[in-house]
Write a protein that holds these residues in place. Sequence first.
Motif, PDB file in Angstrom:
ATOM      1  N   THR A 148       0.827  -1.207   0.000  1.00 34.72           N
ATOM      2  CA  THR A 148       0.000   0.000   0.000  1.00 34.72           C
ATOM      3  C   THR A 148       0.852   1.244   0.000  1.00 34.72           C
ATOM      4  O   THR A 148       0.612   2.193  -0.741  1.00 34.72           O
ATOM      5  CB  THR A 148      -0.916   0.006   1.247  1.00 34.72           C
ATOM      6  N   SER A 149       1.917   1.254   0.845  1.00 29.09           N
ATOM      7  CA  SER A 149       2.752   2.449   0.921  1.00 29.09           C
ATOM      8  C   SER A 149       3.471   2.701  -0.385  1.00 29.09           C
ATOM      9  O   SER A 149       3.656   3.844  -0.796  1.00 29.09           O
ATOM     10  CB  SER A 149       3.762   2.315   2.070  1.00 29.09           C
ATOM     11  N   GLU A 150       3.900   1.598  -1.066  1.00 29.47           N
ATOM     12  CA  GLU A 150       4.586   1.782  -2.336  1.00 29.47           C
ATOM     13  C   GLU A 150       3.638   2.316  -3.392  1.00 29.47           C
ATOM     14  O   GLU A 150       3.984   3.178  -4.193  1.00 29.47           O
ATOM     15  CB  GLU A 150       5.171   0.441  -2.792  1.00 29.47           C
ATOM     16  N   ASP A 151       2.380   1.828  -3.377  1.00 23.83           N
ATOM     17  CA  ASP A 151       1.397   2.301  -4.352  1.00 23.83           C
ATOM     18  C   ASP A 151       1.029   3.750  -4.091  1.00 23.83           C
ATOM     19  O   ASP A 151       0.816   4.537  -5.008  1.00 23.83           O
ATOM     20  CB  ASP A 151       0.130   1.437  -4.302  1.00 23.83           C
ATOM     21  N   ASP A 152       0.923   4.092  -2.783  1.00 36.85           N
ATOM     22  CA  ASP A 152       0.503   5.447  -2.429  1.00 36.85           C
ATOM     23  C   ASP A 152       1.619   6.460  -2.600  1.00 36.85           C
ATOM     24  O   ASP A 152       1.366   7.643  -2.767  1.00 36.85           O
ATOM     25  CB  ASP A 152       0.014   5.485  -0.970  1.00 36.85           C
ATOM     26  N   GLU A 153       2.881   5.996  -2.531  1.00 43.52           N
ATOM     27  CA  GLU A 153       4.000   6.925  -2.498  1.00 43.52           C
ATOM     28  C   GLU A 153       4.098   7.741  -3.780  1.00 43.52           C
ATOM     29  O   GLU A 153       4.258   8.935  -3.743  1.00 43.52           O
ATOM     30  CB  GLU A 153       5.298   6.153  -2.274  1.00 43.52           C
ATOM     31  N   VAL A 154       3.986   7.077  -4.917  1.00 45.85           N
ATOM     32  CA  VAL A 154       4.080   7.788  -6.190  1.00 45.85           C
ATOM     33  C   VAL A 154       3.005   7.263  -7.126  1.00 45.85           C
ATOM     34  O   VAL A 154       2.977   6.080  -7.428  1.00 45.85           O
ATOM     35  CB  VAL A 154       5.461   7.585  -6.860  1.00 45.85           C
ATOM     36  N   GLU A 155       2.130   8.146  -7.557  1.00 45.12           N
ATOM     37  CA  GLU A 155       1.058   7.743  -8.454  1.00 45.12           C
ATOM     38  C   GLU A 155       1.453   8.097  -9.880  1.00 45.12           C
ATOM     39  O   GLU A 155       1.141   9.168 -10.392  1.00 45.12           O
ATOM     40  CB  GLU A 155      -0.247   8.442  -8.068  1.00 45.12           C
ATOM     41  N   ASN A 156       2.149   7.152 -10.531  1.00 44.23           N
ATOM     42  CA  ASN A 156       2.578   7.370 -11.903  1.00 44.23           C
ATOM     43  C   ASN A 156       1.630   6.731 -12.912  1.00 44.23           C
ATOM     44  O   ASN A 156       1.828   6.843 -14.112  1.00 44.23           O
ATOM     45  CB  ASN A 156       3.982   6.799 -12.127  1.00 44.23           C
TER      46      ASN A 156
ATOM     47  N   ALA B 298       5.685  16.734 -11.198  1.00 45.17           N
ATOM     48  CA  ALA B 298       5.185  17.481 -12.360  1.00 45.17           C
ATOM     49  C   ALA B 298       4.030  16.758 -13.038  1.00 45.17           C
ATOM     50  O   ALA B 298       3.292  17.376 -13.812  1.00 45.17           O
ATOM     51  CB  ALA B 298       6.315  17.710 -13.363  1.00 45.17           C
ATOM     52  N   LEU B 299       3.858  15.462 -12.772  1.00 43.65           N
ATOM     53  CA  LEU B 299       2.762  14.725 -13.398  1.00 43.65           C
ATOM     54  C   LEU B 299       1.402  15.234 -12.919  1.00 43.65           C
ATOM     55  O   LEU B 299       0.550  15.579 -13.750  1.00 43.65           O
ATOM     56  CB  LEU B 299       2.927  13.229 -13.142  1.00 43.65           C
ATOM     57  N   PRO B 300       1.139  15.321 -11.610  1.00 42.30           N
ATOM     58  CA  PRO B 300      -0.143  15.909 -11.188  1.00 42.30           C
ATOM     59  C   PRO B 300      -0.263  17.383 -11.567  1.00 42.30           C
ATOM     60  O   PRO B 300      -1.370  17.871 -11.816  1.00 42.30           O
ATOM     61  CB  PRO B 300      -0.155  15.716  -9.666  1.00 42.30           C
ATOM     62  N   LEU B 301       0.867  18.099 -11.625  1.00 40.43           N
ATOM     63  CA  LEU B 301       0.812  19.486 -12.070  1.00 40.43           C
ATOM     64  C   LEU B 301       0.319  19.550 -13.518  1.00 40.43           C
ATOM     65  O   LEU B 301      -0.570  20.356 -13.849  1.00 40.43           O
ATOM     66  CB  LEU B 301       2.191  20.138 -11.955  1.00 40.43           C
ATOM     67  N   PHE B 302       0.895  18.700 -14.383  1.00 42.02           N
ATOM     68  CA  PHE B 302       0.475  18.707 -15.785  1.00 42.02           C
ATOM     69  C   PHE B 302      -1.007  18.370 -15.917  1.00 42.02           C
ATOM     70  O   PHE B 302      -1.730  18.995 -16.703  1.00 42.02           O
ATOM     71  CB  PHE B 302       1.310  17.708 -16.587  1.00 42.02           C
TER      72      PHE B 302
ATOM     73  N   GLU C  17      14.971   5.175 -20.285  1.00 40.97           N
ATOM     74  CA  GLU C  17      14.812   4.201 -19.205  1.00 40.97           C
ATOM     75  C   GLU C  17      14.364   4.848 -17.888  1.00 40.97           C
ATOM     76  O   GLU C  17      14.085   4.146 -16.910  1.00 40.97           O
ATOM     77  CB  GLU C  17      16.112   3.419 -18.966  1.00 40.97           C
ATOM     78  N   ASN C  18      14.311   6.185 -17.850  1.00 43.61           N
ATOM     79  CA  ASN C  18      13.863   6.848 -16.624  1.00 43.61           C
ATOM     80  C   ASN C  18      12.344   6.783 -16.547  1.00 43.61           C
ATOM     81  O   ASN C  18      11.641   7.408 -17.334  1.00 43.61           O
ATOM     82  CB  ASN C  18      14.347   8.302 -16.603  1.00 43.61           C
ATOM     83  N   GLU C  19      11.832   6.045 -15.576  1.00 47.17           N
ATOM     84  CA  GLU C  19      10.400   5.795 -15.489  1.00 47.17           C
ATOM     85  C   GLU C  19       9.606   7.065 -15.185  1.00 47.17           C
ATOM     86  O   GLU C  19       8.487   7.245 -15.661  1.00 47.17           O
ATOM     87  CB  GLU C  19      10.114   4.733 -14.421  1.00 47.17           C
ATOM     88  N   SER C  20      10.182   7.973 -14.400  1.00 42.92           N
ATOM     89  CA  SER C  20       9.459   9.194 -14.049  1.00 42.92           C
ATOM     90  C   SER C  20       9.152  10.044 -15.273  1.00 42.92           C
ATOM     91  O   SER C  20       8.022  10.491 -15.480  1.00 42.92           O
ATOM     92  CB  SER C  20      10.273  10.010 -13.032  1.00 42.92           C
ATOM     93  N   ILE C  21      10.196  10.270 -16.099  1.00 40.30           N
ATOM     94  CA  ILE C  21       9.971  11.099 -17.289  1.00 40.30           C
ATOM     95  C   ILE C  21       9.110  10.353 -18.294  1.00 40.30           C
ATOM     96  O   ILE C  21       8.307  10.958 -19.021  1.00 40.30           O
ATOM     97  CB  ILE C  21      11.316  11.536 -17.923  1.00 40.30           C
ATOM     98  N   MET C  22       9.224   9.025 -18.330  1.00 37.70           N
ATOM     99  CA  MET C  22       8.401   8.260 -19.257  1.00 37.70           C
ATOM    100  C   MET C  22       6.932   8.303 -18.851  1.00 37.70           C
ATOM    101  O   MET C  22       6.042   8.331 -19.707  1.00 37.70           O
ATOM    102  CB  MET C  22       8.892   6.811 -19.340  1.00 37.70           C
TER     103      MET C  22
ATOM    104  N   LEU D 179       5.524  10.814 -17.435  1.00 39.27           N
ATOM    105  CA  LEU D 179       5.079  12.137 -17.876  1.00 39.27           C
ATOM    106  C   LEU D 179       4.870  12.157 -19.387  1.00 39.27           C
ATOM    107  O   LEU D 179       3.863  12.685 -19.886  1.00 39.27           O
ATOM    108  CB  LEU D 179       6.108  13.190 -17.459  1.00 39.27           C
ATOM    109  N   ARG D 180       5.802  11.563 -20.120  1.00 38.95           N
ATOM    110  CA  ARG D 180       5.670  11.527 -21.589  1.00 38.95           C
ATOM    111  C   ARG D 180       4.434  10.729 -22.016  1.00 38.95           C
ATOM    112  O   ARG D 180       3.727  11.116 -22.954  1.00 38.95           O
ATOM    113  CB  ARG D 180       6.930  10.919 -22.216  1.00 38.95           C
ATOM    114  N   ARG D 181       4.174   9.604 -21.332  1.00 40.43           N
ATOM    115  CA  ARG D 181       2.989   8.814 -21.676  1.00 40.43           C
ATOM    116  C   ARG D 181       1.715   9.623 -21.465  1.00 40.43           C
ATOM    117  O   ARG D 181       0.782   9.561 -22.267  1.00 40.43           O
ATOM    118  CB  ARG D 181       2.941   7.533 -20.829  1.00 40.43           C
TER     119      ARG D 181
END
Length: 474
Positions: A31-39, A79-83, A108-113, A115-117
């Motif tokens: 749960t904590s891992e899922d809640d930590e970052v909502e990508n 920046a994902l929720p901001l966008f 390979e950077n999942e965070s920027i990917m 956002l790109r998706r």
Amino acid sequence: MNRLGRRRFRLSILVVVSLLVLTLVLTANATSEDDEVENEAVPCPSQCLDMNLAKDKRSPGAHIFYLVLLHNERTVQDALPLFRSIRDPRNTVVFHVDKKAKQLLLPENESIMALRREIDSCACGSTVRIDSVHHVEWSKWSMNLPTLWGMRIAVRAYAAIDWDVFINLSGDTLPVYACDAMAETLDNLPYNFVTSRSCETGLLPTNVYKFPSWWHKRSHYTREGTEPDPVIVYTDKKGETRNQTMVTHFGSQWVILQRKFCVWLVDEMSRRDSLPSKFADYLQMSGKLMTDETFIPTLIMHMDPDLAQLPKLYPSYDTDDDEEDGIDATETQQVVLWKNQTLSDITDVRYERMDEHIPTAFGRFWTQQRYIVPEDSLADEPRAWGPYFLGVYDLANIRKSGALFVRKVSLHVDPNMVQLLPVSRREEIPEIQWPIEVIVTEKPDWHRRFQEIQAVMEEERGKALHDEKHDDEL
């Protein structure tokens, strides 16, 4: 039941309990891992699916050019929720990744990917661009470069786009209001905001000499009695040589600028002998610090007032919360006027929490609690003077301030803010504030408890085996 049977029964109970605890641990971790970052991608809002919202048509309200600055992994994730909050057919969104963090742009950077998706699947009709141009060093002149770059491409590369307002944001910022409300609000605030009350300078740039002589920023920018204010010799557009004494004014690096001003500044910066170019040269050669707080605010205070378009303000007195936020009840706040000159109830354009560790230049001392970054969080611990991370306990003050944006907001500190903002109306912001004298219970350490149960289980198992062997011998 004999002694051996009782021991085996206790052993089986311990095994069941340990399995239950282990399940709780694994569930809590998941749960904590899922809640930590909502990508994960969210469904594209219904209004975004109607691509008949043609960008060549003039939609109501202000059309906004957003420049979003990203400098590390966390701000890319935030920046994902901001966008998601600013994508709209009326808006253009440009992301600038600090060049020293250019590795974040790798596939390979999942965070920027993530956002790109999101951009590829649901840009909601907005024009979007991601780039990495400038290497930024904190407190140095380079802090200005992404904003000046963004302004230049807004004026030149996106000249055909019908944008009205230029706004720069950090990736960990959120708009308080949804796109429709923001477009209407900024349409009725046709001003250049280069500061905010939360940054101690009020809603207008502050003359450095208004600060106490011992204030560190004043002592850096002035040498009273030994060094006069700089006189900038420049050439105007008519080719005439002029000079201008530049008295430093403080504001903020975060700005809301009208297109007319942006066009003027970009054109002037393209001439090496203009006032802005010469003033920029002076700031760099003299090694002035925090020029992102002084370059545009100082320029705008030495311009034609019609071009400067500074906010029209009305004084009001805040006497309700002097004990709550450390503001002297006699201090005058400024309320922004709408373009029809009626009161807007906006006292902070951006809500931030700054300078809480020492009394401010004007003797204010913040007494409210603030969020502490967990040691295991990806979020960085703020500098001693802020800005500090915001969370749901700040919502009452955000609502009261009338702020249009809040910073810093992070999924790694209080993800609830992303669920609550933006709103359509101020009344939708919950009046939640910091509780007084509340003791928070300690979180159970399930891993430690599981280890303790395992130890007891092993001990009981050892005893059972010993007794069983002893009984066999008998």
